[in-house]
Design a protein around this motif. Structure first.
Motif, PDB file in Angstrom:
ATOM      1  N   HIS A 153       4.678   7.637   6.832  1.00 12.74           N
ATOM      2  CA  HIS A 153       3.419   7.576   6.091  1.00 12.74           C
ATOM      3  C   HIS A 153       3.353   9.036   5.757  1.00 12.74           C
ATOM      4  N   ARG A 154       2.862   9.202   4.355  1.00 10.50           N
ATOM      5  CA  ARG A 154       2.922  10.619   3.991  1.00 10.50           C
ATOM      6  C   ARG A 154       1.259  11.096   4.244  1.00 10.50           C
ATOM      7  N   VAL A 155       0.924  11.996   5.213  1.00  8.02           N
ATOM      8  CA  VAL A 155      -0.368  12.403   5.246  1.00  8.02           C
ATOM      9  C   VAL A 155      -0.718  13.780   4.938  1.00  8.02           C
TER      10      VAL A 155
ATOM     11  N   HIS B 178      22.268   1.985   5.476  1.00 13.15           N
ATOM     12  CA  HIS B 178      22.029   2.871   4.254  1.00 13.15           C
ATOM     13  C   HIS B 178      20.855   3.688   4.085  1.00 13.15           C
ATOM     14  N   ASP B 179      20.977   5.001   3.997  1.00  8.49           N
ATOM     15  CA  ASP B 179      19.679   5.662   3.708  1.00  8.49           C
ATOM     16  C   ASP B 179      19.499   5.740   2.351  1.00  8.49           C
ATOM     17  N   THR B 180      18.146   5.839   2.074  1.00  4.56           N
ATOM     18  CA  THR B 180      17.899   6.215   0.650  1.00  4.56           C
ATOM     19  C   THR B 180      16.661   6.961   0.322  1.00  4.56           C
ATOM     20  N   TRP B 181      16.943   7.851  -0.669  1.00  5.08           N
ATOM     21  CA  TRP B 181      15.622   8.927  -0.779  1.00  5.08           C
ATOM     22  C   TRP B 181      15.087   8.879  -2.094  1.00  5.08           C
ATOM     23  N   TRP B 182      13.765   8.829  -2.269  1.00  3.28           N
ATOM     24  CA  TRP B 182      12.796   8.752  -3.196  1.00  3.28           C
ATOM     25  C   TRP B 182      11.332   9.058  -2.819  1.00  3.28           C
ATOM     26  N   GLN B 183      10.639   9.211  -3.875  1.00  2.00           N
ATOM     27  CA  GLN B 183       9.200   9.223  -3.551  1.00  2.00           C
ATOM     28  C   GLN B 183       8.208   8.380  -4.275  1.00  2.00           C
ATOM     29  N   THR B 184       6.757   8.383  -3.977  1.00  2.00           N
ATOM     30  CA  THR B 184       6.047   7.782  -4.740  1.00  2.00           C
ATOM     31  C   THR B 184       6.074   7.999  -6.240  1.00  2.00           C
ATOM     32  N   GLU B 185       6.323   9.451  -6.365  1.00  2.00           N
ATOM     33  CA  GLU B 185       6.367  10.032  -7.966  1.00  2.00           C
ATOM     34  C   GLU B 185       7.490   9.575  -8.735  1.00  2.00           C
TER      35      GLU B 185
ATOM     36  N   VAL C 203      14.580   3.973   4.505  1.00  2.00           N
ATOM     37  CA  VAL C 203      13.730   4.911   3.686  1.00  2.00           C
ATOM     38  C   VAL C 203      12.445   5.502   4.542  1.00  2.00           C
ATOM     39  N   GLY C 204      11.982   6.735   3.799  1.00  2.00           N
ATOM     40  CA  GLY C 204      10.947   7.210   4.209  1.00  2.00           C
ATOM     41  C   GLY C 204      10.713   8.342   4.960  1.00  2.00           C
ATOM     42  N   GLU C 205      11.878   8.782   5.926  1.00  2.00           N
ATOM     43  CA  GLU C 205      12.055   9.844   6.652  1.00  2.00           C
ATOM     44  C   GLU C 205      13.477  10.128   7.069  1.00  2.00           C
ATOM     45  N   PRO C 206      13.676  11.251   7.497  1.00  2.00           N
ATOM     46  CA  PRO C 206      15.197  11.445   7.936  1.00  2.00           C
ATOM     47  C   PRO C 206      15.893  10.375   8.701  1.00  2.00           C
ATOM     48  N   LEU C 207      16.804   9.738   8.418  1.00  2.00           N
ATOM     49  CA  LEU C 207      17.386   9.008   9.425  1.00  2.00           C
ATOM     50  C   LEU C 207      18.382   9.413  10.429  1.00  2.00           C
TER      51      LEU C 207
ATOM     52  N   GLY D 162       1.063  -1.269   0.158  1.00  2.00           N
ATOM     53  CA  GLY D 162       0.037  -0.023  -0.030  1.00  2.00           C
ATOM     54  C   GLY D 162       0.898   1.226   0.013  1.00  2.00           C
ATOM     55  N   TRP D 163       2.148   1.184   0.258  1.00  2.00           N
ATOM     56  CA  TRP D 163       2.943   1.953   0.157  1.00  2.00           C
ATOM     57  C   TRP D 163       4.167   1.805  -0.927  1.00  2.00           C
ATOM     58  N   VAL D 164       4.450   2.888  -1.738  1.00  2.00           N
ATOM     59  CA  VAL D 164       5.161   2.618  -2.907  1.00  2.00           C
ATOM     60  C   VAL D 164       6.431   1.647  -2.556  1.00  2.00           C
TER      61      VAL D 164
ATOM     62  N   GLY E 130       8.906  19.039  -3.933  1.00  2.00           N
ATOM     63  CA  GLY E 130       8.327  19.225  -2.538  1.00  2.00           C
ATOM     64  C   GLY E 130       9.182  19.133  -1.367  1.00  2.00           C
ATOM     65  N   ASP E 131      10.389  18.679  -1.476  1.00  2.00           N
ATOM     66  CA  ASP E 131      11.319  18.713  -0.205  1.00  2.00           C
ATOM     67  C   ASP E 131      12.339  19.771  -0.611  1.00  2.00           C
ATOM     68  N   THR E 132      13.040  20.275   0.554  1.00  2.00           N
ATOM     69  CA  THR E 132      14.211  21.081   0.658  1.00  2.00           C
ATOM     70  C   THR E 132      15.348  20.520   1.366  1.00  2.00           C
TER      71      THR E 132
ATOM     72  N   GLY F 135      13.699  19.699   4.867  1.00  2.00           N
ATOM     73  CA  GLY F 135      12.329  19.514   5.247  1.00  2.00           C
ATOM     74  C   GLY F 135      11.446  19.528   4.288  1.00  2.00           C
ATOM     75  N   ARG F 136      10.039  19.543   4.443  1.00  2.00           N
ATOM     76  CA  ARG F 136       9.327  19.765   3.402  1.00  2.00           C
ATOM     77  C   ARG F 136       8.860  20.991   2.897  1.00  2.00           C
ATOM     78  N   ALA F 137       8.752  21.471   1.896  1.00  2.00           N
ATOM     79  CA  ALA F 137       8.416  22.933   1.496  1.00  2.00           C
ATOM     80  C   ALA F 137       6.823  23.160   1.662  1.00  2.00           C
TER      81      ALA F 137
HETATM   82  C1  6R9 Z   1       9.536   6.357  -0.660  1.00  2.00           C
HETATM   83  C2  6R9 Z   1       8.682   7.316  -0.087  1.00  2.00           C
HETATM   84  C3  6R9 Z   1       8.196  10.821  -0.032  1.00  2.00           C
HETATM   85  C4  6R9 Z   1       8.632  11.800   1.004  1.00  2.00           C
HETATM   86  C5  6R9 Z   1       9.880  12.701   0.497  1.00  2.00           C
HETATM   87  C6  6R9 Z   1      10.444  13.074   1.734  1.00  2.00           C
HETATM   88  C7  6R9 Z   1      10.152  11.733   2.755  1.00  2.00           C
HETATM   89  C8  6R9 Z   1      11.558   9.815   1.768  1.00  2.00           C
HETATM   90  C9  6R9 Z   1      13.546  10.308   2.953  1.00  2.00           C
HETATM   91  C10 6R9 Z   1      12.543  11.133   3.208  1.00  2.00           C
HETATM   92  C11 6R9 Z   1      14.243  12.188   4.551  1.00  2.00           C
HETATM   93  C12 6R9 Z   1      14.741  10.187   3.305  1.00  2.00           C
HETATM   94  N1  6R9 Z   1      11.341  10.994   2.622  1.00  2.00           N
HETATM   95  N2  6R9 Z   1      12.727   9.224   2.008  1.00  2.00           N
HETATM   96  N3  6R9 Z   1      12.944  11.992   4.002  1.00  2.00           N
HETATM   97  N4  6R9 Z   1      15.334  11.311   4.109  1.00  2.00           N
HETATM   98  N5  6R9 Z   1      15.689   9.035   3.108  1.00  2.00           N
HETATM   99  O1  6R9 Z   1       8.713   7.389   1.094  1.00  2.00           O
HETATM  100  O2  6R9 Z   1       7.718   7.733  -0.665  1.00  2.00           O
HETATM  101  O3  6R9 Z   1       5.589   8.204   0.691  1.00  2.00           O
HETATM  102  O4  6R9 Z   1       5.991   9.108  -1.489  1.00  2.00           O
HETATM  103  O5  6R9 Z   1       7.217   9.802   0.347  1.00  2.00           O
HETATM  104  O6  6R9 Z   1       9.145  11.286   2.274  1.00  2.00           O
HETATM  105  O7  6R9 Z   1       9.714  14.256   2.346  1.00  2.00           O
HETATM  106  O8  6R9 Z   1       9.392  13.636  -0.383  1.00  2.00           O
HETATM  107  P1  6R9 Z   1       6.584   8.629  -0.155  1.00  2.00           P
END
Ligand code: 6R9
Length: 576
Positions: free
Chosen positions: A469-471, A357-364, A336-340, A261-263, A443-445, A458-460
Motif C-alpha cells: 500500500h502506498r501511504v 514473475h515480478d512486474t513494475w508499474w504505478q497508479t499513474e 506487483v507492488g513492492e520489491p520481490l 481500491g488499489w489500481v 518517483g522511484d530510483t 528505492g523511492r526518491a
Molecule cells: C501497481 C502499483 C507504485 C509504487 C512504485 C514503486 C512500488 C510497484 C514494484 C514496486 C518494486 C515492483 N512498486 N511495483 N517496487 N518492485 N515490482 O503498485 O501502484 O500503488 O501506485 O504503487 O509501488 O515504488 O512507484 P501504486
C-alpha cells in the motif's frame, strides 16, 4: 521447426519465445486493431463485457465469486451484461449521467463489479475505494471529486455517517445489502429494490477515447491524496499487457488477489482479464493461508497475480502447508507492488515448481511498464524489461540518460495509452510528473544492467510502501494531529522483513499529556478508525520535539536516519 512454424502450430507459444519479435513489430495501432476499436466512439464496458455476450463466450463464466461466509456464485458474460444494463438504468434514474463521479465504498461483492461496469456504460466516472478506509479517507476523496453518488453497504455507511454533512455535492447513497426491509434515511436508496424494477435494456453512452473512466486516489509526499484520472483509451494498454505480461489465455481461470481500491484490482482484477474474455475468480475475504490454497485447489486457478507481502506471509507459514493442497493447476504466477525478494522467488521455485514473475508499474502508469515476461529468463531481484512500446530509462535530474549500472531516476517516455491524463482538479500536481523535459518521472530510483533488466533501488521521495500500500506520510501526520494529545508528528517508513516497510510515527505531545503505552495504543486505534486500517503507525515513539527545517518542515529524512542508525547527511537547513 523454426519459430514461425512453431507459432503457426501453437499460437500460445508466441508469448513464450518472442520477446524480440514482440518488440520489433510492435505498434499501439496494431493492438487497437487486434482489440477491434478502430472507429472513434468506444466504451470499455462494451469491449470487456457486452462484446463477449454476442460471441461464443456468451455463456462462459466471467466471474467466479466466493464470499467469506462460504457462498459461491458465478456470472457469465451474458449475465453481467444484463445485470450491468439494469444497474445502469437504475443509476440513470437517480440522475447519474456522463461525467458524473460515482464512488464505491464496498467489499469485493459482485455488486462492486456490476456497478463499475454500469458506471462506465453511463459514461460516468467511478471511484473505487478500499473498504478498510475510515471516514477521513472517504471524505477527502468524495470532497475532491465532488462525487454525486456513493454506493456502499449499510454497515460501511455507518462508519462514514459522521462526515456526510461535509459533502454537500453528494446527492444520493445507494445501499447494497442482502436485506430489503431496512429503514432508509432521506436521500438513501436500496440497490436490491431498485434493481428489481429496473428495465433490462440499456443503450450505452458511446465515448471518446479520451473521456474519463475512473479516478484512483494515490499518495504523494505532501498534500492530500491525488485523484489520478484514467480514460477509456487505457483499454489498449490493459488488453495487451494482460495478454502478454500475465500470459492470459482463453482457457485460464485467473485470480488477482488485489482489491479494486488499489489500481491492480481495477486494471488486472477486472478490465484487463475481461477485455481478454478470461474467467476470473474473486475471493471477498481477508488473507488466510489455508483459504488461499483452498481457493487455488478448488477453482483450479491457472494464473495468479499477487503481491510480495502475501507471498512472504505464505512463505512464513511453512512449506508443509503447501504440500497439503493440490496446486497442480497453477501455470503462471506474477507479483506487483513492492520489491520481490530473490529468496521468495527461490522458495516459489521449490514449493510451486514455478518462477514468480515480478512486474513494475504505478497508479499513474495505468498498466504494467516493466515485467519479467514468460519469454525472458528471470534474474531474481530484477523487475524485468520494459513492455513493447514503452521506453524506460535511468536519468539524472537534467534528463540525461545514465550509463548501465548507474543509479538514477526511473523515467518513462510519455505517450503510452494508459498514462494518467490529469490529477483531478490540480494541474500543478499533474505537471510535477513532467518536470524533467521529455520524461514522465516515476518517483522511484533504479538502475539498468547491461542486458536491459531494470533493478529497483528505492523511492526518491518520502512515500511509504507498507504491504504494497502506498501511504503518504503527510496523510498520516495530518490524521495524527487530529488526536487530542498530539502536538506534532513526523512519520517515516521503517524497513520490515514481512511488510516491506511499516509506518513509524514520532510524536511530540501537547502540554498536560504524558507518554504511555496506553496512549500509544489509543493513538493507533484513532488512526485505524479515522484514516484506514492499513495506514496506522505500528510503531510510535514519543519525543520532546521534532527536527524541523527553518521553514518549519518536519525533517523526516533525519528521523529515518536516526532511527536506522545511519549518518544524518546534510543538516544545514535544520532549525536549532
Ligand atoms: C501497481 C502499483 C507504485 C509504487 C512504485 C514503486 C512500488 C510497484 C514494484 C514496486 C518494486 C515492483 N512498486 N511495483 N517496487 N518492485 N515490482 O503498485 O501502484 O500503488 O501506485 O504503487 O509501488 O515504488 O512507484 P501504486
Amino acid at each position: 521447426m523454426n519459430k514461425t512454424e512453431i507459432i503457426n502450430k501453437h499460437p500460445e507459444a508466441f508469448n513464450l519465445i518472442c520477446y524480440e519479435d514482440q518488440h520489433k513489430n510492435f505498434s499501439w495501432e496494431t493492438v487497437k486493431k487486434e482489440l477491434g476499436v478502430g472507429g472513434n466512439k468506444v466504451n470499455i464496458a462494451y469491449e470487456a463485457i457486452d462484446k463477449h455476450a454476442t460471441t461464443w463466450r456468451k455463456n462462459k463464466v466471467a466471474l467466479y465469486w466466493e464470499g467469506s461466509d462460504g457462498t459461491h456464485l458465478k456470472y457469465t458474460f451474458q449475465e453481467l451484461k444484463i445485470l450491468s444494463d439494469k444497474c445502469a438504468n437504475m443509476l440513470q434514474s437517480l440522475g447519474v449521467g456522463k461525467g458524473d463521479r460515482v464512488f464505491l465504498f464496498l467489499p469485493r461483492l459482485p455488486e462492486l463489479f456490476i456497478n463499475m461496469i454500469a458506471i462506465a456504460k453511463l459514461g460516468a466516472i467511478s471511484g473505487p475505494m478500499f473498504s478498510a478506509f475510515g471516514p477521513d479517507a472517504v471524505r477527502d476523496r468524495l470532497q475532491n471529486s465532488e462525487a454525486k453518488v456513493l454506493i456502499t453497504t449499510p454497515e460501511l455507511k455507518e462508519r462514514v455517517d459522521a462526515v456526510l454533512w461535509e459533502l454537500p455535492k453528494l446527492e444520493r447513497i445507494v445501499l447494497v445489502s442482502v436485506k430489503e426491509d431496512y429503514e432508509l434515511e432521506e436521500g438513501n436508496v436500496c440497490y436490491k429494490t431498485l434493481m428489481k424494477d429496473a428495465p433490462e435494456r440499456f443503450e450505452m453512452e458511446w465515448m471518446d477515447m479520451e473521456d474519463p473512466l475512473y479516478l484512483l486516489y494515490t499518495s504523494g509526499t505532501t498534500g492530500k491524496p491525488k485523484g489520478i484520472t484514467h480514460v477509456h483509451n487505457d483499454m489498449i494498454s490493459y488488453y495487451i499487457t494482460t495478454k502478454w505480461s500475465l500470459d492470459l489465455r482463453d482457457d485460464d481461470i485467473y485470480w488477482c488477489t488485489a482489491d479494486p481500491g488499489w489500481v491492480t484490482g481495477t486494471v488486472y482484477g477486472m478490465w484487463g482479464p475481461w477485455l481478454n474474455g478470461v474467467s476470473m475468480y474473486i475471493y471477498d475475504g481477508r488473507f488466510d493461508v489455508n483459504k488461499w490454497y483452498e481457493a487455488i485447489q478448488s477453482y483450479k486457478i491457472t494464473v495468479w497475480y499477487t503481491a510480495p507481502t502475501a507471498l512472504r506471509m505464505l512463505m512464513k507459514s511453512g512449506d508443509y502447508l503447501v504440500a497439503q493442497y493440490d496446486l497442480e493447476s497453477l501455470r503462471y504466477i506474477c507479483s506487483v507492488g513492492e520489491p520481490l525478494n530473490p529468496e521468495v522467488i527461490k522458495w516459489g521455485m521449490n514449493v510451486y515448481n514455478l518462477p514468480i514473475h515480478d512486474t513494475w508499474w504505478q497508479t499513474e502508469t495505468g498498466s504494467i511498464m516493466i515485467a519479467n515476461y514468460p519469454c525472458i529468463p528471470i534474474k531474481p531481484g530484477s523487475m524485468g524489461k520494459p513492455f513493447p512500446g514503452i521506453k524506460a530509462a535511468i536519468i539524472d535530474s537534467e534528463g540525461n540518460e545514465l550509463p548501465d549500472g548507474h543509479h538514477g531516476i526511473l523515467a518513462l517516455k510519455p505517450g503510452w495509452p494508459s498514462m494518467l491524463r490529469k490529477v483531478w482538479g490540480d494541474e500543478g500536481r499533474f505537471n510535477e510528473y513532467f518536470n524533467i523535459t521529455g520524461w514522465y518521472t516515476t518517483g522511484d530510483t533504479a538502475y539498468k544492467d547491461e542486458e536491459g533488466y531494470f533493478w529497483f533501488v528505492g523511492r526518491a521521495d518520502d512515500v511509504i510502501n507498507t504491504s504494497g500500500h502506498r501511504v503518504g506520510p503527510f496523510e498520516v501526520e495530518s490524521a495524527l494531529l487530529e488526536h487530542r494529545a498530539v502536538a506534532e508528528a513526523g512519520v517515516i517508513g521503517k524497513p520490515d522483513p514481512e511488510r516491506g516497510e511499516i509506518i513509524k510515527a514520532f510524536i511530540a505531545l501537547k502540554e498536560g499529556f504524558k507518554p504511555s503505552s496506553e496512549l500509544g495504543e489509543e493513538i493507533k486505534k484513532f488512526i485505524k478508525h479515522h484514516l484506514a486500517a492499513h495506514a496506522y503507525p505500528r510503531e510510535i515513539e514519543f519525543c520532546e520535539n521534532l527536527p524541523k527545517t527553518r521553514s518549519g518542515k518536519i525533517m523526516r529524512r533525519l528521523l529515518k536516519a536516526k532511527d536506522l542508525g545511519l549518518p544524518t547527511g546534510d543538516i544545514s537547513t535544520l532549525e536549532d
